[in-house]
Design a protein around this motif. Structure first.
Motif: not given
Lengths: 74, 396
Positions: B48-51, B11-13, B23-25, B309-312
């Protein structure tokens, strides 16, 4: 002796659900999907409520004592 | 039950030379649980990728920023940055933020709007006088927020070339060695100490004077905290907005019908700014990991105490579970509760200021430059925490 209580409210029209208050003071504020709300509208005096009112990015929190506004602090 | 940890991915993408969401997200959002990622430096982390997951991690007291200082924090650059308001938890964080929050309230920011509008108008007039093509970044997107934050904080705007370099260094991910990075930060601190000394001799009606009083009279701020807070406000106060102005313009040029709608009805601009804040993934990648202080369930992952945890945010803002057709730009139907300014106690201090500046920037650009278009290749920032053009030639 009369026990002092503070009144806490969140203006839904200005609340932006930034999560500031609920993260800072989960015992006083709860965030649902769209708005934050006080856990209880009447609380014992607690500076954390004033901190939350000061820091709310939308200035949506009001703390009062005997009808007098005490938070956010000037 | 959570078995062995899933495989770790690099990461990062995101590509730094566009504003796409990698697209990885999307794949991560469709897969159960959370990804395990490895950033260029530091220990592996959850992503974390979801809201819903993003909002939980950013807004729950059981997640700490301060713990990162004791750990091998997942990060982009080799040197680990200690200190600063974004590395604190309540109550320390609360003490500092309370001192500055007053200067950034919606009410105070509205008082600055006429001045910001005047600056924006002057900058566009200068562009028109000089004639096309013009570099939108250098002639407009950077000087506007710089002028506003300088006036607010009490920093001479003529020093922009000096702190431009320091500011770029502060947000650079790998151009500098750890030593160079530290040296640049010390130079910027020295510069700020000089300004603070000047303000002590001659107090003014600005934020720096107010913070000095909090230190000198109130004893609520240490000297280093005072210096770093001023440095932080100056850097954060313009870089992100300076990136988002050209990012928003580029995005609108890619969506001609949205652009037309805003030209036809400038009243739509405030809502459009919210939608653009949701739609444009500003970050090259996520940063500022949050550490679980106890076991916390995030979706169907049990994050163990001590795990980061990192938050996207850019991905969470495009989560189809939260936003309808999330990859469509809908400037006439602004989103509710996007995460463009983050969430929780670290929600962007300058959110109201940024909103106001972005609104005024779009307003004047759309009104005064009706034929606004790209007039050459965009050169992108590389190896920076935020994405955006370095130069963006435009005509009109």
């Amino acid at each position: 002796m009369v026990t002092m209580t503070w009144h806490v409210s969140v203006d839904k029209g200005t609340c932006g659900a930034t999560g500031m208050c609920a993260a800072l003071a989960p015992e006083l504020f709860v965030l649902d999907d769209a708005y934050a709300e006080p856990v209880r509208p009447e609380i014992e005096p607690d500076d954390l409520a004033l901190d939350a009112a000061d820091q709310c990015p939308m200035q949506a929190i009001l703390v009062s004592e005997d009808g007098k506004e005490i938070g956010p602090r000037p | 039950m959570q078995g062995r940890l899933p495989m770790t991915v690099a990461y990062p993408f995101n590509d730094s030379a566009n504003l796409d969401l990698h697209e990885s997200y999307y794949a991560a959002q469709k897969a159960p649980g959370m990804l395990r990622i490895q950033m260029p430096h530091g220990e592996p982390a959850w992503l974390a990728t979801r809201y819903a997951d993003a909002r939980l991690v950013l807004g729950d007291k059981r997640f700490s920023r301060a713990m990162a200082a004791e750990r091998d924090e997942p990060r982009m650059r080799s040197g680990q940055l200690a200190g600063g308001i974004l590395s604190m938890d309540p109550p320390d964080h609360t003490r500092l933020r309370t001192l500055v929050a007053k200067a950034f309230t919606v009410r105070r920011v509205e008082e600055l709007r006429p001045r910001a509008r005047e600056i924006a108008n002057d900058l566009v007039r200068d562009m028109i006088t000089a004639g096309p093509p013009a570099d939108l970044v250098d002639m407009f997107a950077l000087p506007l927020p710089v002028a506003v934050i300088c006036a607010m904080l009490g920093v001479p705007v003529e020093d922009r070339p000096r702190f431009r370099v320091w500011s770029d260094n502060a947000l650079s991910t790998s151009r500098l060695t750890a030593e160079e990075f530290q040296a640049s930060r010390e130079e910027m601190r020295e510069y700020m100490r000089g300004l603070i000394a000047g303000h002590r001799v001659e107090p003014r009606d600005d934020l720096m004077t107010a913070l000095i009083e909090a230190h000198d009279a109130g004893d609520r701020l240490s000297e280093l905290e005072l210096v770093d807070l001023c440095v932080g406000i100056l850097v954060a106060g313009h870089e992100t907005t300076a990136s988002q102005i050209p990012n928003f313009v580029l995005t609108l040029l890619d969506h001609p019908s949205a652009l037309e709608a805003l030209r036809a009805d400038p009243g739509l601009i405030p809502g459009a700014v919210e939608e653009l804040l949701r739609f444009v993934p500003l970050g090259a990648g996520a940063g500022f990991p949050r550490y679980a202080t106890e076991d916390v369930r995030v979706g169907d992952v049990l994050v163990r105490a001590g795990e980061p945890v990192v938050v996207a945010i850019g991905a969470a803002n495009r989560d189809g579970l939260r936003f309808e057709s999330p990859d469509t730009l809908k400037v006439t139907a602004p989103p509710e509760q996007h995460l463009g300014f983050g969430h929780g106690v670290h929600h962007c201090l300058g959110a109201a200021l940024a909103r106001m500046e972005l609104q005024e920037a779009l307003r004047v650009l759309l009104a005064e430059l009706p034929g606004l278009h790209l007039a050459g290749d965009v050169v992108w920032k590389s190896e920076m925490l935020v994405r955006g053009p370095v130069t963006m030639p435009v005509g009109w």
